[in-house]
Every structure is written in C-alpha cells, then in structure tokens.
Design a protein around this motif. Structure first.
Motif, PDB file in Angstrom:
ATOM      1  N   VAL A  58      29.094  27.440  34.847  1.00 37.18           N
ATOM      2  CA  VAL A  58      29.777  27.659  33.570  1.00 37.18           C
ATOM      3  C   VAL A  58      31.152  28.229  33.906  1.00 37.18           C
ATOM      4  O   VAL A  58      31.255  29.266  34.578  1.00 37.18           O
ATOM      5  N   VAL A  59      32.205  27.541  33.500  1.00 37.56           N
ATOM      6  CA  VAL A  59      33.558  27.995  33.804  1.00 37.56           C
ATOM      7  C   VAL A  59      33.796  29.360  33.162  1.00 37.56           C
ATOM      8  O   VAL A  59      33.534  29.559  31.970  1.00 37.56           O
ATOM      9  N   ILE A  60      34.267  30.299  33.965  1.00 30.09           N
ATOM     10  CA  ILE A  60      34.554  31.650  33.473  1.00 30.09           C
ATOM     11  C   ILE A  60      35.996  31.675  32.976  1.00 30.09           C
ATOM     12  O   ILE A  60      36.943  31.508  33.754  1.00 30.09           O
ATOM     13  N   ALA A  61      36.165  31.850  31.674  1.00 28.72           N
ATOM     14  CA  ALA A  61      37.489  31.862  31.048  1.00 28.72           C
ATOM     15  C   ALA A  61      38.050  33.270  31.114  1.00 28.72           C
ATOM     16  O   ALA A  61      37.580  34.167  30.417  1.00 28.72           O
ATOM     17  N   GLY A  62      39.043  33.472  31.957  1.00 31.40           N
ATOM     18  CA  GLY A  62      39.606  34.808  32.132  1.00 31.40           C
ATOM     19  C   GLY A  62      40.867  35.027  31.329  1.00 31.40           C
ATOM     20  O   GLY A  62      41.744  34.164  31.284  1.00 31.40           O
ATOM     21  N   ASP A  63      40.972  36.171  30.683  1.00 32.77           N
ATOM     22  CA  ASP A  63      42.202  36.598  30.009  1.00 32.77           C
ATOM     23  C   ASP A  63      42.689  35.575  28.992  1.00 32.77           C
ATOM     24  O   ASP A  63      43.862  35.202  28.954  1.00 32.77           O
ATOM     25  N   SER A  64      41.771  35.090  28.171  1.00 28.75           N
ATOM     26  CA  SER A  64      42.145  34.086  27.173  1.00 28.75           C
ATOM     27  C   SER A  64      41.457  34.406  25.855  1.00 28.75           C
ATOM     28  O   SER A  64      40.684  35.360  25.744  1.00 28.75           O
TER      29      SER A  64
ATOM     30  N   VAL B 243      31.027  29.391  41.976  1.00 24.34           N
ATOM     31  CA  VAL B 243      31.587  30.035  40.782  1.00 24.34           C
ATOM     32  C   VAL B 243      32.965  29.423  40.523  1.00 24.34           C
ATOM     33  O   VAL B 243      33.740  29.174  41.455  1.00 24.34           O
ATOM     34  N   TYR B 244      33.257  29.160  39.252  1.00 20.66           N
ATOM     35  CA  TYR B 244      34.506  28.487  38.864  1.00 20.66           C
ATOM     36  C   TYR B 244      35.202  29.349  37.816  1.00 20.66           C
ATOM     37  O   TYR B 244      34.671  29.560  36.728  1.00 20.66           O
ATOM     38  N   ILE B 245      36.395  29.846  38.143  1.00 18.66           N
ATOM     39  CA  ILE B 245      37.140  30.722  37.227  1.00 18.66           C
ATOM     40  C   ILE B 245      38.472  30.084  36.867  1.00 18.66           C
ATOM     41  O   ILE B 245      39.161  29.527  37.726  1.00 18.66           O
ATOM     42  N   ARG B 246      38.855  30.204  35.595  1.00 20.05           N
ATOM     43  CA  ARG B 246      40.200  29.826  35.155  1.00 20.05           C
ATOM     44  C   ARG B 246      40.839  31.070  34.562  1.00 20.05           C
ATOM     45  O   ARG B 246      40.486  31.504  33.469  1.00 20.05           O
ATOM     46  N   ALA B 247      41.763  31.674  35.308  1.00 18.66           N
ATOM     47  CA  ALA B 247      42.467  32.880  34.857  1.00 18.66           C
ATOM     48  C   ALA B 247      43.710  32.444  34.089  1.00 18.66           C
ATOM     49  O   ALA B 247      44.597  31.802  34.647  1.00 18.66           O
ATOM     50  N   MET B 248      43.762  32.793  32.813  1.00 22.50           N
ATOM     51  CA  MET B 248      44.784  32.221  31.925  1.00 22.50           C
ATOM     52  C   MET B 248      45.717  33.260  31.313  1.00 22.50           C
ATOM     53  O   MET B 248      46.272  33.051  30.241  1.00 22.50           O
TER      54      MET B 248
ATOM     55  N   ASP C 191      30.403  29.799  47.144  1.00 24.58           N
ATOM     56  CA  ASP C 191      31.815  29.416  47.138  1.00 24.58           C
ATOM     57  C   ASP C 191      32.424  29.803  45.789  1.00 24.58           C
ATOM     58  O   ASP C 191      31.745  29.772  44.755  1.00 24.58           O
ATOM     59  N   VAL C 192      33.695  30.158  45.822  1.00 25.40           N
ATOM     60  CA  VAL C 192      34.405  30.545  44.605  1.00 25.40           C
ATOM     61  C   VAL C 192      35.677  29.701  44.480  1.00 25.40           C
ATOM     62  O   VAL C 192      36.420  29.536  45.454  1.00 25.40           O
ATOM     63  N   TYR C 193      35.900  29.161  43.282  1.00 27.09           N
ATOM     64  CA  TYR C 193      37.121  28.419  42.974  1.00 27.09           C
ATOM     65  C   TYR C 193      37.821  29.158  41.840  1.00 27.09           C
ATOM     66  O   TYR C 193      37.242  29.317  40.763  1.00 27.09           O
ATOM     67  N   LEU C 194      39.035  29.615  42.091  1.00 27.45           N
ATOM     68  CA  LEU C 194      39.766  30.391  41.088  1.00 27.45           C
ATOM     69  C   LEU C 194      41.116  29.718  40.841  1.00 27.45           C
ATOM     70  O   LEU C 194      41.912  29.564  41.767  1.00 27.45           O
ATOM     71  N   TYR C 195      41.336  29.315  39.598  1.00 21.32           N
ATOM     72  CA  TYR C 195      42.586  28.638  39.247  1.00 21.32           C
ATOM     73  C   TYR C 195      43.384  29.485  38.258  1.00 21.32           C
ATOM     74  O   TYR C 195      42.833  29.964  37.259  1.00 21.32           O
ATOM     75  N   VAL C 196      44.668  29.665  38.556  1.00 19.80           N
ATOM     76  CA  VAL C 196      45.571  30.355  37.636  1.00 19.80           C
ATOM     77  C   VAL C 196      46.190  29.272  36.755  1.00 19.80           C
ATOM     78  O   VAL C 196      46.966  28.438  37.223  1.00 19.80           O
ATOM     79  N   ILE C 197      45.799  29.285  35.488  1.00 17.39           N
ATOM     80  CA  ILE C 197      46.087  28.182  34.558  1.00 17.39           C
ATOM     81  C   ILE C 197      46.751  28.735  33.294  1.00 17.39           C
ATOM     82  O   ILE C 197      46.487  29.866  32.894  1.00 17.39           O
ATOM     83  N   SER C 198      47.553  27.922  32.648  1.00 16.05           N
ATOM     84  CA  SER C 198      48.124  28.282  31.340  1.00 16.05           C
ATOM     85  C   SER C 198      48.947  29.560  31.445  1.00 16.05           C
ATOM     86  O   SER C 198      49.572  29.822  32.459  1.00 16.05           O
ATOM     87  N   GLY C 199      48.917  30.388  30.389  1.00 16.66           N
ATOM     88  CA  GLY C 199      49.712  31.613  30.393  1.00 16.66           C
ATOM     89  C   GLY C 199      51.186  31.305  30.616  1.00 16.66           C
ATOM     90  O   GLY C 199      51.718  30.298  30.129  1.00 16.66           O
ATOM     91  N   HIS C 200      51.865  32.171  31.381  1.00 17.24           N
ATOM     92  CA  HIS C 200      53.273  31.951  31.747  1.00 17.24           C
ATOM     93  C   HIS C 200      53.280  31.054  32.980  1.00 17.24           C
ATOM     94  O   HIS C 200      53.298  31.518  34.115  1.00 17.24           O
ATOM     95  N   LYS C 201      53.244  29.761  32.735  1.00 21.73           N
ATOM     96  CA  LYS C 201      52.963  28.768  33.782  1.00 21.73           C
ATOM     97  C   LYS C 201      53.943  28.828  34.959  1.00 21.73           C
ATOM     98  O   LYS C 201      53.565  28.538  36.098  1.00 21.73           O
ATOM     99  N   VAL C 202      55.191  29.196  34.701  1.00 22.12           N
ATOM    100  CA  VAL C 202      56.188  29.252  35.778  1.00 22.12           C
ATOM    101  C   VAL C 202      55.718  30.169  36.907  1.00 22.12           C
ATOM    102  O   VAL C 202      55.960  29.902  38.084  1.00 22.12           O
ATOM    103  N   ALA C 203      55.023  31.247  36.547  1.00 21.62           N
ATOM    104  CA  ALA C 203      54.608  32.242  37.540  1.00 21.62           C
ATOM    105  C   ALA C 203      53.254  31.950  38.176  1.00 21.62           C
ATOM    106  O   ALA C 203      52.846  32.657  39.106  1.00 21.62           O
ATOM    107  N   ASN C 204      52.551  30.924  37.712  1.00 19.08           N
ATOM    108  CA  ASN C 204      51.189  30.703  38.200  1.00 19.08           C
ATOM    109  C   ASN C 204      51.078  30.497  39.711  1.00 19.08           C
ATOM    110  O   ASN C 204      50.169  31.048  40.343  1.00 19.08           O
ATOM    111  N   PRO C 205      51.987  29.730  40.353  1.00 23.25           N
ATOM    112  CA  PRO C 205      51.876  29.605  41.811  1.00 23.25           C
ATOM    113  C   PRO C 205      52.043  30.944  42.538  1.00 23.25           C
ATOM    114  O   PRO C 205      51.359  31.205  43.533  1.00 23.25           O
ATOM    115  N   LEU C 206      52.942  31.799  42.031  1.00 25.54           N
ATOM    116  CA  LEU C 206      53.153  33.105  42.668  1.00 25.54           C
ATOM    117  C   LEU C 206      51.910  33.979  42.516  1.00 25.54           C
ATOM    118  O   LEU C 206      51.528  34.697  43.453  1.00 25.54           O
TER     119      LEU C 206
END
Length: 268
Positions: free
Chosen positions: A171-177, A190-195, A243-258
C-alpha cells in the motif's frame, strides 16, 4: 543503500524531464538526451508517470535500461485504463496490454508497479480482491512487485490491509499530503511517496523532516515500523528486512531532486 540481507533503500523522483530542473538540478548546457543518464547518476530510482497515460514502446524501455547504471531501478505507474473504471474486475485486458507493451525490457531494472486510483474510488472488498487477483506475480521470468496507491478514507480499514497482505501487494504510503496515510506494511517491500517539499526550504524539506524520512526508511528496511505513524490494522507483519522505495513527488517540484539526494546521503 544496501542493508542487511541485501535489502536496498532506493530514493528518487518522478520522471526526469522537467524544464525548471535545467540549471537547478541539471548542469547548464547538458543536452536533454543526457538528462536520464545524469539523473540516474545522482539518484537510485525514478518513478515513471508516462506509463499511466499511455503505452510506451519496447525500444523506449530498452533505451532507459541502457542509459542507467547497474543497480538503478524504475518504478512504473500502471495505466489509468486499468484503475479508472467503475468495475475493477474488468481491468484484465488493460493489464495484459500494459505488460505486452514491453515493460519487461527493463529486465533487472524493473522495480515496483504503482497502480494509482482516483481519490473518489472507494473500497469495495469484492471488487478490489478481483483486481488484485489480476496482477501477475511473474512475467517473462521476472518477479513483478505491485503497489496500490489508494486515496480514499474508506481504505483505512483492517479488511483492506488483510487483502493487500494476502496478495503481497504494497500500500503506497502517502507522506505529507492531503491524501490519507496508510502506513501498514503489507508486502516484502515498502513504497513511499513524500509529497511535502516547500519553496522556502533550499532542499525542499527542512533538515528535521529529511532526518525523519531517512530514519523511517531505515526502520522499514530493518523490518520495523515508525511508532508515530497510524496504522489501519492491529495485525502486524513479521519483523523481516524489506526493500524500500522512496520517491519525492509533487510539492515544490523544483527542489525534489535536491531532497532526494539529501535523503540518499542520510540512508547511505
């Protein structure tokens, strides 16, 4: 990061083509055709959104595999034609077409598949069970990992968690959304989308928030669970490294790679 028993924590972003990343993440003058090569040298995974909207070609998957380093993986969004329907039990043909499009050309770089549902889609135990039963465990000799991104409060129930565990679907864990966070572990990964990245933070997240997400990722990788996150079920899975997969998605997208790179530093 490789952890105990070969467990991996992989951190990345959504996609790699985004004009505002040129000059902020990508160096000035970098050719657009080399952006995936560059992004994959700084990150350990990328979630591909394009597969949600339409089919890619087998040669595209082969090209992505060839342009990225050993150990890198792609998470792919499952097609909307499978998830945006009233009767999920009828999604079989869409799921088959998705796999026939050549996703297994990624070979060992094929990571989990994220089947994203509309925020209006409510939990129907019988229909959702039928959908999960349609998801193949293996294709072309490759083990397939599935995750479901459900975004309606009706899924915050023990019945849904039991169903996901039965099928070993994360179940995708929706972070900060604004979406409901369901932090129950239901699969061998575990699959996380930190937004929640913000413009006011140089790296998208404040140091404390980056530390917190990194610590959570390490706990999940060790088979444990962050105590501060609410669970939908009282039943707990066995303590097993994952295994853990954590993606920084949405939010202030310009900063996501950083933000993703800052997290990679913390979990390495």
């Amino acid at each position: 990061m490789a952890g105990q028993a070969g467990v991996q924590i992989r951190v990345g972003i959504g996609g790699w083509v985004f004009e505002p990343w040129r000059g902020t993440f990508y160096p000035d003058g970098l050719a657009q055709k080399r952006e995936l090569e560059y992004a994959s040298s700084k990150l350990t995974s990328i979630e591909v959104n394009g597969t949600y909207y339409g089919s890619q070609k087998p040669e595209s998957f082969r090209k992505w595999r060839d342009e990225t380093p050993e150990g890198f993986v792609f998470a792919l969004k499952g097609p909307r034609f499978a998830t945006n329907r009233r009767v999920l039990a009828e999604a079989g043909a869409s799921i088959e077409r998705f796999f026939e499009s050549g996703v297994t050309e990624l070979k060992e770089k094929l990571g989990p598949l994220n089947w994203q549902f509309a925020p209006t889609k409510k939990f129907d135990a019988e229909d959702f069970a039928a959908f999960l039963a349609l998801l193949p465990k293996k294709i072309d000799g490759l083990k397939i990992r599935h995750a479901v991104e459900v975004r309606h409060d009706s899924f915050k129930c023990a019945e849904f968690i039991a169903l996901a565990r039965q099928h070993e679907v994360a179940v995708v864990i929706a972070g900060d959304s604004d979406y409901p966070m369901i932090a129950d572990v239901t699969a061998p990964f575990v699959y996380i989308r930190a937004m929640g990245t913000q413009e006011k933070e140089a790296k998208g997240y404040a140091k404390k928030a980056l530390d917190s997400w990194a610590e959570r990722a390490k706990l999940w990788a060790a088979g444990k669970a962050p105590k501060e996150l609410e669970l939908a079920s009282k039943d707990k899975p066995p303590v097993t490294p994952r295994d853990v997969y954590l993606y920084v998605i949405s939010g202030h997208k310009v900063a996501n790679p950083l933000a993703a790179m800052a997290l990679i530093e913390r979990v390495s």
